[in-house]
Every structure is written in C-alpha cells, then in structure tokens.
Design an enzyme around this catalytic site. Structure first.
Site, PDB file in Angstrom:
ATOM      1  N   ASN A  34      -3.634   1.518  -4.925  1.00 17.85           N
ATOM      2  CA  ASN A  34      -2.476   2.416  -5.030  1.00 17.85           C
ATOM      3  C   ASN A  34      -2.698   3.715  -4.270  1.00 17.85           C
ATOM      4  OD1 ASN A  34      -0.958   0.790  -6.723  1.00 17.85           O
ATOM      5  ND2 ASN A  34      -1.555   1.849  -8.595  1.00 17.85           N
TER       6      ASN A  34
ATOM      7  N   GLY B 185      -7.697  -1.478  -9.506  1.00 15.59           N
ATOM      8  CA  GLY B 185      -8.595  -2.326  -8.721  1.00 15.59           C
ATOM      9  C   GLY B 185      -9.463  -1.503  -7.791  1.00 15.59           C
TER      10      GLY B 185
ATOM     11  N   GLY C 211     -13.306   5.948 -25.410  1.00 16.73           N
ATOM     12  CA  GLY C 211     -13.198   7.310 -24.883  1.00 16.73           C
ATOM     13  C   GLY C 211     -14.433   8.126 -25.230  1.00 16.73           C
TER      14      GLY C 211
ATOM     15  N   GLY D 116     -17.583   6.581 -27.002  1.00 15.89           N
ATOM     16  CA  GLY D 116     -18.452   5.560 -26.426  1.00 15.89           C
ATOM     17  C   GLY D 116     -17.759   4.221 -26.282  1.00 15.89           C
TER      18      GLY D 116
ATOM     19  N   ASP E 263     -11.445   2.642 -15.623  1.00 10.05           N
ATOM     20  CA  ASP E 263     -11.746   1.856 -14.409  1.00 10.05           C
ATOM     21  C   ASP E 263     -13.182   2.134 -13.971  1.00 10.05           C
ATOM     22  OD1 ASP E 263      -9.016   1.467 -14.599  1.00 10.05           O
ATOM     23  OD2 ASP E 263      -8.545   2.882 -12.995  1.00 10.05           O
TER      24      ASP E 263
END
Ligand code: RIB
Length: 294
Positions: free
Chosen positions: A10, A40, A207, A210, A238
């Site tokens: 993107n 990705g 978050g 962990g 990601d």
C-alpha cells in the site's frame, strides 16, 4: 529456507490529527505524510530486517514502482511483484496524538493479484520453507492451497479481521496470528476456545501486554518490552509477525524469535510510519541489551 510473503503493498497517506474523527465530524489535518505500508509489505520488511530470506509476491499499479523499489532496497526479492493496470492499493490513516489510528484501505492492485504470479512465486519451494499471508489481497486461498500441496508451513495474520474469512482460512494454515479482540471474536464466532481452533498454533498479540503462543504441546507467554514512547502504533502487529517469521527463517528458536519480535514491535511504536518505523536488527539487539522487560 525461503520465506514467501503473498501480501499487500500500500501507499500509506497518514494524516496527523488531534483526535480520530467521530461519525459526521470534519476535522483539519495538522500534517500529511506518505510512505510505504500495507500489511504484506510491512511484514516483508520486518522479516528481511530480522535476517530472513524474503520473497514478496503481490501487485502494484503503474504508480507503485517506488514501493516495490523500497522492498528491493531491503533485500526482499520482488521478482514476483507484478505491475497491473490499476492503481496501487492505498490506505488513508488518521493518526492521533496518542499514536492511535483509524485506517481505510482501498485494495487497488492488491485485489487482483494473478493466480499465476502466486503459483510462480511458490515454484521450487517445499518442506522447510514458509508462507506468510494477511487479509489484504485476493489470493490467500490459492496461495495457501499451493503452499500446503508443497508441504510449506503457513503463517496467517487474520487482519483486517472478518470472522467468516478467518474461519475459512483456518483449515488451510498452520499458525494463525490475531490480536486479543480478533481472537475473542473468532472464538465466539466458532463457539470454540482458542486452544481448540483447527490449526497447529495460535499466536495472540496483546499490545503492551506482550503475546502468547498457544500450541497443543506448549504455551509460551511472551512478556512485553517497554516501548521507549508511543508515537505511532500503525503496523506494530505486522512488525511482530514479520519479525517472528524472519527470525525463524534465520534459524532462531521459537522462543528467541518471539522475544525478538516483541522487542521489534515495541521499538516500532516509538517511530512514525508503518514500514518506515520498523527497526533494524542492530537497533533491536541494542534495545534488548538495555531495556527492562515487564
Ligand atoms: O497494519 C498497518 C497497515 O494497515 C498500514 O500500513 C496500512 O497500509 C494498512 O494496510
């Protein structure tokens, strides 16, 4: 070993805002920055920085050559990123003062990744190689079926999350990665506890708390690393998943790869940009030497 990422690319347009607009509200942006994103692409960069041999399969439009170029600069093999006659996918991101975001994505070329590109991208691979997938392209099922036929391990991030889509993918993958909210939603949708989902392992990211790896024979609690500060949480998940896959590809144990991935994600939130904010391996190593885990 080869790590193939069949995934989105993107252009992220990031609008700095005082707060995320409410329904019907119009607010001014304080700034606009444009950069590489897409779950990705973010994962491929994290995996490459973690030391993995990464091949990205995906699509851009005529306006996205620079995005593929950025991946190539990171050492990612972009020989299977095709250019289509439709615009590169993009994301409109509202980023508030606390580093939280709201994102709208337009699939563009990510929605038309040709099956042939996927099959070619997986050619010659097999047992010992790994495929990573997210939910931002059209070709997940084709990729998963082809990788399974070849005996590859398949790691699937169920994001952006749609319970029906995730449920359909589960029998095709080995590891599913979700955050706590997604995990609860999928569990409720299927009426099944996480431990009984039809996959080999579940990785639930939590978050600042962990993560946890849940597999029949083992459960690994991954303590969080303290983020130096929080300026942009975009792409932190990601970064975690991509780093994990890259570190495993480099030969790390699962425990060590999870620990590094958590450290990389903590550093990511302290920097702006989805792909641009992903730390280097040297930075992660130095951070792990000095930071104190909770
Ligand atoms: O996970 C963060 C990513 O989601 C952004 O880079 C944006 O492109 C969207 O895909």
């Amino acid at each position: 070993m080869t790590l193939v990422n069949v995934g989105s690319i993107n252009i992220d347009r990031v609008y700095a805002v005082a707060h995320i607009p409410a329904p019907g509200e119009t607010i001014p942006a304080r700034g606009l920055e444009e950069g590489l994103g897409g779950k990705g692409a973010n994962q491929s960069i994290a995996a490459a920085r973690a030391g993995g041999q990464v091949r990205h399969v995906g699509a851009v439009g005529p306006d996205g050559g620079w995005a593929a170029g950025r991946l190539a600069e990171e050492g990612v093999d972009v020989g299977h990123v095709v250019t289509l006659e439709r615009p590169t996918g993009h994301a409109v991101i509202a980023l508030d003062e606390r580093g939280e975001n709201a994102i709208i994505i337009h699939a563009g070329a990510n929605g038309a990744v040709p099956a042939a590109a996927v099959r070619e991208g997986l050619q010659g691979l097999g047992s010992g190689d790994r495929l990573i997938l997210q939910n931002e392209i059209n070709a997940n099922e084709i990729a998963a079926r082809e990788a399974r036929r070849r005996g590859m391990e398949i790691v699937y991030s169920a994001a952006p999350f749609v319970a029906e889509d995730a449920a359909r993918m589960l029998p095709l993958v080995d590891v599913v990665v979700m955050n706590e909210i997604e995990a609860a939603q999928l569990s409720a949708h299927l009426g099944t506890p996480l431990e009984a989902l039809p996959v080999r392992a579940v990785l639930m990211t939590k978050g600042a708390k962990g993560a946890v790896w849940i597999e029949a024979a083992r459960r690994i609690e991954v303590p969080a690393w303290p983020a130096p500060r929080v300026v942009d949480t975009t792409g932190a998940g990601d970064c975690f998943t991509g780093w994990l896959a890259g570190a495993l590809d480099r030969g790390c144990t699962l425990e060590a790869a999870l620990t590094e991935a958590a450290a990389a994600a903590a550093l990511k939130v302290s920097r702006k940009g989805a792909a641009a904010g992903i730390p280097t391996r040297e930075e992660v190593t130095a951070f792990m030497r000095t930071a104190k885990r909770s």
